[in-house]
Design a protein around this motif. Sequence first.
Motif, short mmCIF file in Angstrom:
data_model
loop_
_atom_site.label_atom_id
_atom_site.label_comp_id
_atom_site.label_asym_id
_atom_site.label_seq_id
_atom_site.Cartn_x
_atom_site.Cartn_y
_atom_site.Cartn_z
N ARG A 21 7.86 6.21 2.39
CA ARG A 21 7.99 5.11 3.34
C ARG A 21 6.79 5.00 4.27
O ARG A 21 6.33 3.90 4.59
N ALA A 22 6.27 6.13 4.72
CA ALA A 22 5.15 6.12 5.68
C ALA A 22 3.93 5.41 5.11
O ALA A 22 3.17 4.79 5.85
N ALA A 23 3.75 5.50 3.80
CA ALA A 23 2.57 4.89 3.19
C ALA A 23 2.83 3.46 2.75
O ALA A 23 1.97 2.58 2.92
N VAL A 24 4.01 3.19 2.21
CA VAL A 24 4.22 1.89 1.57
C VAL A 24 4.67 0.81 2.56
O VAL A 24 4.38 -0.38 2.35
N LEU A 25 5.36 1.17 3.64
CA LEU A 25 5.86 0.14 4.56
C LEU A 25 4.72 -0.64 5.24
O LEU A 25 4.79 -1.88 5.30
N PRO A 26 3.69 0.01 5.78
CA PRO A 26 2.60 -0.79 6.34
C PRO A 26 1.93 -1.69 5.30
O PRO A 26 1.55 -2.82 5.60
N ALA A 27 1.81 -1.19 4.07
CA ALA A 27 1.20 -2.00 3.01
C ALA A 27 2.09 -3.17 2.61
O ALA A 27 1.60 -4.15 2.02
N ALA A 28 3.38 -3.10 2.95
CA ALA A 28 4.28 -4.21 2.65
C ALA A 28 3.93 -5.47 3.41
O ALA A 28 4.44 -6.55 3.11
N VAL A 29 3.02 -5.37 4.39
CA VAL A 29 2.56 -6.57 5.09
C VAL A 29 1.87 -7.53 4.13
O VAL A 29 1.79 -8.74 4.39
N LEU A 30 1.42 -7.02 2.98
CA LEU A 30 0.79 -7.89 1.99
C LEU A 30 1.79 -8.88 1.40
O LEU A 30 1.39 -9.93 0.90
N VAL A 31 3.07 -8.55 1.46
CA VAL A 31 4.12 -9.48 1.06
C VAL A 31 4.64 -10.25 2.27
O VAL A 31 4.90 -11.45 2.21
N ALA A 32 4.74 -9.56 3.40
CA ALA A 32 5.31 -10.18 4.61
C ALA A 32 4.38 -11.22 5.21
O ALA A 32 4.85 -12.17 5.85
N VAL B 137 -7.11 -0.99 -5.61
CA VAL B 137 -7.91 0.11 -6.17
C VAL B 137 -7.05 1.35 -6.36
O VAL B 137 -7.25 2.13 -7.31
N SER B 138 -6.07 1.54 -5.49
CA SER B 138 -5.20 2.71 -5.62
C SER B 138 -4.46 2.74 -6.95
O SER B 138 -4.11 3.82 -7.45
N ALA B 139 -4.24 1.57 -7.53
CA ALA B 139 -3.54 1.52 -8.82
C ALA B 139 -4.29 2.29 -9.89
O ALA B 139 -3.68 2.80 -10.84
N LEU B 140 -5.61 2.40 -9.74
CA LEU B 140 -6.39 3.16 -10.74
C LEU B 140 -6.07 4.64 -10.68
O LEU B 140 -6.35 5.38 -11.63
N GLY B 141 -5.46 5.08 -9.57
CA GLY B 141 -5.05 6.47 -9.47
C GLY B 141 -3.93 6.82 -10.43
O GLY B 141 -3.66 8.01 -10.66
N LEU B 142 -3.25 5.80 -10.98
CA LEU B 142 -2.21 6.05 -11.98
C LEU B 142 -2.80 6.46 -13.32
O LEU B 142 -2.09 7.01 -14.17
N ARG C 221 -7.82 8.10 1.22
CA ARG C 221 -6.60 8.77 1.67
C ARG C 221 -5.40 8.33 0.84
O ARG C 221 -4.49 9.13 0.59
N PHE C 222 -5.38 7.07 0.41
CA PHE C 222 -4.29 6.60 -0.43
C PHE C 222 -4.23 7.37 -1.76
O PHE C 222 -3.15 7.67 -2.27
N THR C 223 -5.40 7.64 -2.33
CA THR C 223 -5.48 8.16 -3.69
C THR C 223 -5.88 9.62 -3.79
O THR C 223 -5.66 10.26 -4.82
N GLY C 224 -6.51 10.16 -2.71
CA GLY C 224 -7.06 11.50 -2.80
C GLY C 224 -8.25 11.58 -3.73
O GLY C 224 -8.61 12.67 -4.19
N LEU D 248 1.04 -0.40 -4.93
CA LEU D 248 2.14 -0.11 -4.02
C LEU D 248 3.05 0.98 -4.58
O LEU D 248 3.57 1.83 -3.84
N TRP D 249 3.23 0.97 -5.91
CA TRP D 249 4.05 2.01 -6.54
C TRP D 249 3.41 3.38 -6.35
O TRP D 249 4.09 4.36 -6.03
N LEU D 250 2.09 3.45 -6.48
CA LEU D 250 1.41 4.73 -6.28
C LEU D 250 1.55 5.19 -4.83
O LEU D 250 1.77 6.38 -4.57
N LEU D 251 1.42 4.26 -3.88
CA LEU D 251 1.59 4.63 -2.48
C LEU D 251 2.98 5.19 -2.23
O LEU D 251 3.15 6.17 -1.49
N TRP D 252 3.98 4.60 -2.84
CA TRP D 252 5.35 5.10 -2.70
C TRP D 252 5.47 6.51 -3.27
O TRP D 252 6.11 7.38 -2.67
N GLN D 253 4.87 6.72 -4.42
CA GLN D 253 4.92 8.04 -5.05
C GLN D 253 4.23 9.10 -4.19
O GLN D 253 4.73 10.22 -4.05
N ARG D 254 3.09 8.77 -3.62
CA ARG D 254 2.30 9.76 -2.89
C ARG D 254 2.77 9.94 -1.44
O ARG D 254 2.74 11.06 -0.93
N GLY D 255 3.17 8.85 -0.79
CA GLY D 255 3.45 8.96 0.64
C GLY D 255 4.79 8.45 1.10
O GLY D 255 5.10 8.55 2.29
#
Length: 506
Positions: free
Chosen positions: A285-296, A330-335, A108-111, A276-283
């Motif tokens: 705030r809805a996609a990248v904010l939950p993934a920000a837990v990896l920093v939090a 893995v989503s980074a490979l979508g770039l 879903r992150f990458t399609g 995370l950059w790809l998530l921001w591009q594709r989705g």
Amino acid sequence: MSRRSLAIALSLALALGVFLVRERQLAGGSGFPLDDAWIHFHFARNLAEGHGFVYNPGVHVSGSTAPLWTLLLGGTFALAGSEPLLAKALGVAAALLTALLAGVLAGRFTGHEGLGLLAGALTALAGPLAWGALSGMEVSLAALLVTGGLLAHSMGRDGAAAALLALAVLARPESVLLLPLVWVAGRLTPGRTMLFAVIAGLMLAPWVAFNLVTTGLPLPATATAKIQGGLIGYLAGNREPLAMALATRPSRFLVEWVRWLGSVNLLTPVLLLPGLWLLWQRGGRAAVLPAAVLVAHPVGMALLAPYRGPAFQEGRYSIHLLPLAIAVAVSALGLLRGRFFVQARAAVAILLVGASLWTLWPAASRYGWAVQNINAMQVEIGRWVASHTPREARVALNDAGAIAFISRREVVDVMGLVTPSIIPYRKAGEAGVLRYLGRACPDFLVVFPAWFPRIAAMTAEFTPLHRVRLAHNTVAGADEMVVYETPWNRWGAAPRPCGTLAGQPA
């Protein structure tokens, strides 16, 4: 079963096979890599036998930071018998479902279905997930609930996301950071806010209430006994320098978190920011904010309730976020889009799989040695206590798991995990523990002499009866554990009256 699911299942089978081979080679049989697993089993057996959430019969105590796992084990024991190996079956099932959902989440992150397969396989091959599946601990369940909650959020199912993430908190408290992040990631309407608040409140309120009744605090006794600082430690009276609390520890935890991710797969931390950059591009705030837990996550651990770092004991406090980290990486490979990057993407995928395979054998070896340590020390002493002490004996100990489960003796936990009344005494160090023992009057004491040198030196009061020393210690708190007869032993030659300290009046 689809081909993707089959490939992920075979990946997990490979990882588990390596772990089981090393367990057999190093430990000579099955077991668990932490004594804490046996604490869950002891609570669960008491639940299954109708005694309630107790460690000693008749005394309710919130001695589990993962009550959902304890309750799940209790239900399983009630249906199939109190066999600890059932915990491995539950762990493996949770690990498999986690890997499958991680694949769907990455898709879903990458399609991209192929990247979903890669994320699922990498999750299945991750050493910490295999460790969690076989450890008897709650980490696989927590990983499943977190991954499921994030997947539900990505599908716009707010109620399911809130419910699954609240359940995740009951399996691993560190998951609580995801609830506000997922809430903020969506539409901030009154209705949606109420939905999250009501669902989370209803699910977490019984646990908080039980903690308040049994310990006087909203946290379980295990957390109160372990927390070393941070906001919760401050509220509990544990003061520390602000520089340590706000800067030194958070930066140290963050570095440790990155290193731990790299130890699982060298490329994972490298690919997180592009992912995370790809998530921001594709989705957005809805996609990248939950993934920000990896920093939090590491920063939150340090600021709120630090105990050990994110990498402690194979990352037991961090494994619930590993599937997300892999999916984002893995989503980074979508770039790498377009036909000119197909080969580059395939090469990186091969490197990712190779990096995971490279870490499997060392991770399995650590697991095998840990099982050997627990079997040779705590399990062996539990059997000794069961066969050499009266059934009515009261045993004080610093490892409250296997010894209590195997011996079925009444226990006093000198660390406070299941005996919270000792926690105020522990603030005075070994002298405080000794004062508490003078009031609890155990018949036997089982501790690491290295942890209690003053007590160990009092041989006229505490008589050594049995000792175990590990030749290759990787997980036990010290190399040697000793069983002592105490001066209050009711079956001794001249038992000291209860209520007196060793060697002096109360």
